[in-house]
Design a protein around this motif. Structure first.
Motif, PDB file in Angstrom:
ATOM      1  N   PHE A 112       0.820  -1.209   0.000  1.00 49.66           N
ATOM      2  CA  PHE A 112       0.000   0.000   0.000  1.00 49.66           C
ATOM      3  C   PHE A 112       0.856   1.262   0.000  1.00 49.66           C
ATOM      4  CE2 PHE A 112      -2.419  -3.310   2.135  1.00 49.66           C
ATOM      5  CZ  PHE A 112      -3.660  -3.204   1.542  1.00 49.66           C
ATOM      6  N   THR A 113       0.260   2.336  -0.498  1.00 52.15           N
ATOM      7  CA  THR A 113       0.784   3.671  -0.246  1.00 52.15           C
ATOM      8  C   THR A 113       0.167   4.090   1.077  1.00 52.15           C
ATOM      9  OG1 THR A 113       0.861   4.170  -2.604  1.00 52.15           O
ATOM     10  CG2 THR A 113       0.859   6.045  -1.078  1.00 52.15           C
ATOM     11  N   MET A 114       0.983   4.322   2.081  1.00 56.41           N
ATOM     12  CA  MET A 114       0.466   4.688   3.401  1.00 56.41           C
ATOM     13  C   MET A 114      -0.114   6.099   3.346  1.00 56.41           C
ATOM     14  SD  MET A 114       0.418   2.422   5.676  1.00 56.41           S
ATOM     15  CE  MET A 114       0.453   0.839   4.862  1.00 56.41           C
ATOM     16  N   LEU A 115      -1.411   6.186   3.556  1.00 49.62           N
ATOM     17  CA  LEU A 115      -2.112   7.461   3.538  1.00 49.62           C
ATOM     18  C   LEU A 115      -2.212   8.007   4.954  1.00 49.62           C
ATOM     19  CD1 LEU A 115      -5.011   6.497   1.098  1.00 49.62           C
ATOM     20  CD2 LEU A 115      -2.903   7.733   0.558  1.00 49.62           C
ATOM     21  N   PRO A 116      -2.306   9.312   5.108  1.00 46.91           N
ATOM     22  CA  PRO A 116      -2.492   9.881   6.453  1.00 46.91           C
ATOM     23  C   PRO A 116      -3.712   9.265   7.132  1.00 46.91           C
ATOM     24  CG  PRO A 116      -2.061  11.620   4.863  1.00 46.91           C
ATOM     25  CD  PRO A 116      -2.260  10.349   4.078  1.00 46.91           C
ATOM     26  N   GLY A 117      -3.556   8.890   8.389  1.00 45.41           N
ATOM     27  CA  GLY A 117      -4.669   8.322   9.146  1.00 45.41           C
ATOM     28  C   GLY A 117      -4.808   6.821   9.043  1.00 45.41           C
ATOM     29  N   ALA A 118      -3.877   6.148   8.353  1.00 44.34           N
ATOM     30  CA  ALA A 118      -3.956   4.684   8.253  1.00 44.34           C
ATOM     31  C   ALA A 118      -3.936   4.090   9.654  1.00 44.34           C
ATOM     32  CB  ALA A 118      -2.801   4.143   7.417  1.00 44.34           C
ATOM     33  N   ARG A 119      -4.949   3.267   9.984  1.00 38.05           N
ATOM     34  CA  ARG A 119      -5.008   2.702  11.341  1.00 38.05           C
ATOM     35  C   ARG A 119      -4.853   1.196  11.369  1.00 38.05           C
ATOM     36  NH1 ARG A 119     -11.408   3.626  12.879  1.00 38.05           N
ATOM     37  NH2 ARG A 119     -12.190   2.602  11.012  1.00 38.05           N
ATOM     38  N   GLN A 120      -5.243   0.521  10.277  1.00 43.13           N
ATOM     39  CA  GLN A 120      -5.198  -0.938  10.251  1.00 43.13           C
ATOM     40  C   GLN A 120      -5.396  -1.395   8.814  1.00 43.13           C
ATOM     41  OE1 GLN A 120      -8.328  -1.498  13.083  1.00 43.13           O
ATOM     42  NE2 GLN A 120      -9.944  -0.978  11.661  1.00 43.13           N
ATOM     43  N   ILE A 121      -5.104  -2.648   8.573  1.00 41.96           N
ATOM     44  CA  ILE A 121      -5.392  -3.281   7.287  1.00 41.96           C
ATOM     45  C   ILE A 121      -6.439  -4.348   7.553  1.00 41.96           C
ATOM     46  CG2 ILE A 121      -4.485  -4.766   5.446  1.00 41.96           C
ATOM     47  CD1 ILE A 121      -1.764  -3.332   5.858  1.00 41.96           C
ATOM     48  N   ILE A 122      -7.446  -4.392   6.705  1.00 45.34           N
ATOM     49  CA  ILE A 122      -8.450  -5.454   6.774  1.00 45.34           C
ATOM     50  C   ILE A 122      -8.097  -6.453   5.668  1.00 45.34           C
ATOM     51  CG2 ILE A 122     -10.889  -6.053   6.645  1.00 45.34           C
ATOM     52  CD1 ILE A 122     -10.202  -4.154   9.017  1.00 45.34           C
ATOM     53  N   ALA A 123      -7.743  -7.670   6.069  1.00 47.22           N
ATOM     54  CA  ALA A 123      -7.380  -8.732   5.130  1.00 47.22           C
ATOM     55  C   ALA A 123      -8.533  -9.724   5.054  1.00 47.22           C
ATOM     56  CB  ALA A 123      -6.100  -9.419   5.602  1.00 47.22           C
ATOM     57  N   ILE A 124      -8.883 -10.119   3.851  1.00 48.33           N
ATOM     58  CA  ILE A 124     -10.069 -10.957   3.648  1.00 48.33           C
ATOM     59  C   ILE A 124      -9.720 -12.182   2.822  1.00 48.33           C
ATOM     60  CG2 ILE A 124     -12.403 -11.030   2.642  1.00 48.33           C
ATOM     61  CD1 ILE A 124     -11.873  -7.733   3.024  1.00 48.33           C
ATOM     62  N   GLN A 125     -10.110 -13.343   3.342  1.00 44.89           N
ATOM     63  CA  GLN A 125     -10.046 -14.592   2.603  1.00 44.89           C
ATOM     64  C   GLN A 125     -11.409 -14.753   1.932  1.00 44.89           C
ATOM     65  OE1 GLN A 125      -7.236 -16.518   2.368  1.00 44.89           O
ATOM     66  NE2 GLN A 125      -8.323 -17.690   0.838  1.00 44.89           N
ATOM     67  N   VAL A 126     -11.444 -14.636   0.631  1.00 45.71           N
ATOM     68  CA  VAL A 126     -12.696 -14.672  -0.136  1.00 45.71           C
ATOM     69  C   VAL A 126     -13.157 -16.120  -0.287  1.00 45.71           C
ATOM     70  CG1 VAL A 126     -13.799 -14.107  -2.331  1.00 45.71           C
ATOM     71  CG2 VAL A 126     -12.085 -12.549  -1.350  1.00 45.71           C
ATOM     72  N   GLU A 127     -14.406 -16.375   0.133  1.00 45.52           N
ATOM     73  CA  GLU A 127     -14.983 -17.713   0.049  1.00 45.52           C
ATOM     74  C   GLU A 127     -15.965 -17.852  -1.108  1.00 45.52           C
ATOM     75  OE1 GLU A 127     -16.625 -17.878   3.983  1.00 45.52           O
ATOM     76  OE2 GLU A 127     -14.725 -18.553   4.864  1.00 45.52           O
ATOM     77  N   VAL A 128     -16.680 -16.754  -1.407  1.00 46.00           N
ATOM     78  CA  VAL A 128     -17.688 -16.760  -2.476  1.00 46.00           C
ATOM     79  C   VAL A 128     -17.622 -15.430  -3.222  1.00 46.00           C
ATOM     80  CG1 VAL A 128     -20.170 -16.844  -3.004  1.00 46.00           C
ATOM     81  CG2 VAL A 128     -19.237 -18.288  -1.187  1.00 46.00           C
ATOM     82  N   VAL A 129     -17.699 -15.511  -4.541  1.00 41.56           N
ATOM     83  CA  VAL A 129     -17.801 -14.338  -5.405  1.00 41.56           C
ATOM     84  C   VAL A 129     -19.149 -14.427  -6.084  1.00 41.56           C
ATOM     85  CG1 VAL A 129     -16.824 -13.131  -7.402  1.00 41.56           C
ATOM     86  CG2 VAL A 129     -15.308 -14.354  -5.809  1.00 41.56           C
TER      87      VAL A 129
END
Length: 189
Positions: A112-129
């Motif tokens: 990522f490009t770290m933007l001002p205010g970055a607090r966390q990353i949400i990582a997702i394991q996709v099960e259904v599209v």
């Protein structure tokens, strides 16, 4: 009209990459708490594989997604075409919160490009599209990103952001503890 897939196909990845906005949905398990739906802009989404996505989550007035992921992990991302051919695409999966200073943050953050205010990353394991028609979604033209949130974060400064997160981002509106709240309770943030 609607189709279901086990993973994101190349055409799904291409569609997602063109979108300027997406929506994040989560909810507590009890059926009594509030369903959360948040729009996300800026260049914060990364497609990591056919079954993995992550987004850089910026500091905001709430942290519902984090609390819901801590409780049950369920998350949905929705993308919709507002230009070109109609389509709605949803990613259903299990998410986790990745905080700065953790080994997983060190792995994901360079994406990522770290933007001002970055607090966390949400990582997702996709099960259904799931795709659907999107025939009723109106056309809109993209004019650019609003600078307001990033300007606010810069003005707050890092110490101000930490204090703001302690005040506003440790509990959900239903009283569920967020990942930031858990970290604060162990005095490691």
């Amino acid at each position: 009209m609607g189709k279901v897939f086990d993973f994101m196909h190349p055409e799904h990845l291409a569609f997602i990459a063109k979108q300027h906005i997406f929506f994040v949905g989560s909810a507590p398990l009890d059926g009594e708490g509030h369903v959360n739906l948040s729009p996300k802009g800026h260049d914060v989404l990364r497609l990591l594989s056919a079954n993995e996505v992550a987004y850089l989550d910026l500091t905001g007035s709430g942290n519902e997604t984090s609390a819901h992921l801590e409780e049950n992990g369920r998350i949905t991302l929705m993308f919709m075409a507002v230009e070109g051919p109609p389509m709605i695409l949803r990613l259903y999966g299990k998410g986790r919160v990745v905080l700065p200073g953790t080994p997983e943050w060190e792995t994901l953050a360079p994406q990522f490009t770290m933007l001002p205010g970055a607090r966390q990353i949400i990582a997702i394991q996709v099960e259904v599209v799931k795709t659907s028609c999107g025939f009723s979604v109106p056309y809109f033209s993209y004019e650019g990103e609003r600078p307001t949130l990033q300007q606010w974060a810069v003005q707050k400064g890092e110490e101000g952001l930490v204090a703001y997160r302690q005040e506003k981002n440790t509990l959900s509106m239903d009283g569920l503890v967020t990942t930031i709240g858990q970290k604060l309770s162990t005095n490691t943030l």
